[in-house]
Design a protein around this motif. Structure first.
Motif, short mmCIF file in Angstrom:
data_model
loop_
_atom_site.label_atom_id
_atom_site.label_comp_id
_atom_site.label_asym_id
_atom_site.label_seq_id
_atom_site.Cartn_x
_atom_site.Cartn_y
_atom_site.Cartn_z
N ASN A 1 0.84 -1.20 0.00
CA ASN A 1 0.00 0.00 0.00
C ASN A 1 0.88 1.26 0.00
OD1 ASN A 1 -2.40 1.60 0.33
ND2 ASN A 1 -3.33 -0.17 1.34
N VAL A 2 0.27 2.40 -0.22
CA VAL A 2 1.00 3.67 -0.21
C VAL A 2 1.45 3.95 1.22
CG1 VAL A 2 0.82 6.14 -0.71
CG2 VAL A 2 -0.44 4.50 -2.11
N GLY A 3 2.67 4.51 1.34
CA GLY A 3 3.24 4.71 2.68
C GLY A 3 2.59 5.83 3.46
N ASN A 4 1.73 5.47 4.39
CA ASN A 4 1.30 6.38 5.46
C ASN A 4 0.43 5.60 6.44
OD1 ASN A 4 -1.68 7.31 5.42
ND2 ASN A 4 -1.12 7.49 3.27
N LEU A 5 0.25 6.15 7.62
CA LEU A 5 -0.41 5.39 8.70
C LEU A 5 -1.86 5.80 8.91
CD1 LEU A 5 2.43 5.25 11.41
CD2 LEU A 5 1.70 3.44 9.85
N VAL A 6 -2.41 6.58 7.96
CA VAL A 6 -3.79 7.06 8.16
C VAL A 6 -4.74 6.49 7.10
CG1 VAL A 6 -5.24 9.09 8.47
CG2 VAL A 6 -2.86 9.16 9.22
N CYS A 7 -4.64 6.98 5.86
CA CYS A 7 -5.64 6.63 4.83
C CYS A 7 -5.74 5.13 4.55
CB CYS A 7 -5.38 7.36 3.53
SG CYS A 7 -4.70 8.98 3.72
N PRO A 8 -4.61 4.39 4.41
CA PRO A 8 -4.78 2.97 4.04
C PRO A 8 -5.62 2.19 5.04
CG PRO A 8 -2.51 3.66 3.70
CD PRO A 8 -3.19 4.78 4.45
N ALA A 9 -5.63 2.64 6.30
CA ALA A 9 -6.41 1.91 7.32
C ALA A 9 -7.90 2.00 7.06
CB ALA A 9 -6.09 2.47 8.70
#
Ligand SMILES: Nc1nc2c(ncn2[C@@H]2O[C@H](COP(=O)(O)OP(=O)(O)OP(=O)(O)O)[C@@H](O)[C@H]2O)c(=O)[nH]1
Ligand SMILES: [Mg+2]
Length: 229
Positions: free
Chosen positions: A126-134
């Motif tokens: 997934n794209v690197g970040n800890l907010v949207c992919p969740a």
């Protein structure tokens, strides 16, 4: 009712419709993957935590036993898909064009570029970040968060939705523990509050330390989905 209330209500309805449509397509993706008897992972993490490094290690260790496909989500480049292909997988790149996450439609498009019944394992980066992919289900069988030591031990507390929602947690870059201030007890307490008993794999993609339990977990899941003994 004043007009701002009205606008807010419309916004909530639109968001519910978008998420509902995404979840329906995610369910469809999962049944496509089930029919193909392919085990699938959605790998999420902050930028640079080591998603692609873990995928490379996994491919290099398992490619002799299993056929592996990778769908790589990236905002603009094909760098990570190229790394997965070099490591020995069939790799498909999805550029999100600025979006901070993959969604079920993008995965569906990625799947349509593969003969998925030919594979045992699908890894989605997934794209690197800890907010949207969740927030966006894709339809993969398991979701995995790659945390890493240099990010800091407070991340479970700051990004609870991500830590709450995953099926497994990799703690990468343990080779850096002697050099970085990271309180494993504090980190683990936060994880335990949000996701009690979550399967956890402390490891180093750099040295290979701790990689075996991760590979065994994947292999067991592949066998289960292939209905192998
Ligand atoms: N010391 C150390 N460095 C690591 C480890 N794993 C990855 N790295 C390094 O961390 C950096 C980022 O690794 P990537 O695998 O590209 O991270 P990523 O999560 O895929 O990054 P994005 O796709 O850009 O979000 C690279 O310089 C890797 O060499 C590890 O276990 N230990
Ligand atoms: Mg990457």
């Amino acid at each position: 009712m004043d007009s701002s209330q009205n606008t807010n209500q419309k916004r909530v309805t639109v968001i519910e419709k978008i998420m509902g449509a995404n979840n329906r397509l995610a369910a469809e993706n999962q049944s496509i993957l089930d029919d193909a008897q392919i085990f699938s992972l959605n790998i999420m993490a902050s930028p640079g935590a080591g998603k692609t490094s873990l995928i490379e290690r996994t491919i290099r260790n398992l490619a002799g036993q299993f056929s592996i496909a990778v769908i790589d989500g990236d905002i603009a480049t094909s760098i990570d898909a190229d790394r997965a292909a070099t490591a020995g997988a069939v790799a498909v790149q999805i550029n999100t064009g600025g979006e901070c996450h993959l969604d079920a439609t993008m995965l569906y498009q990625g799947l349509s570029q593969l003969e998925i019944s030919e594979f045992d394992l699908l890894i989605v980066e997934n794209v690197g970040n800890l907010v949207c992919p969740a927030a966006f289900q894709l339809g993969c069988h398991k979701s995995v968060l790659v945390a890493s030591i240099p990010e800091g031990d407070d991340k479970p507390y700051k990004y609870p939705a991500m830590y709450h929602g995953v099926d497994a947690l990799v703690i990468n870059k343990v080779d850096l523990l002697p050099y970085v201030s990271f309180n494993m007890e504090y980190f683990s307490r936060g994880v335990e509050i949000l996701n009690p008993g979550v399967q956890t794999f402390p490891l180093s993609c750099r040295t290979g330390e701790g990689i075996d339990p991760w590979l065994e977990w994947i292999s067991a899941n592949i066998r289960e989905h292939k209905k192998l003994p």
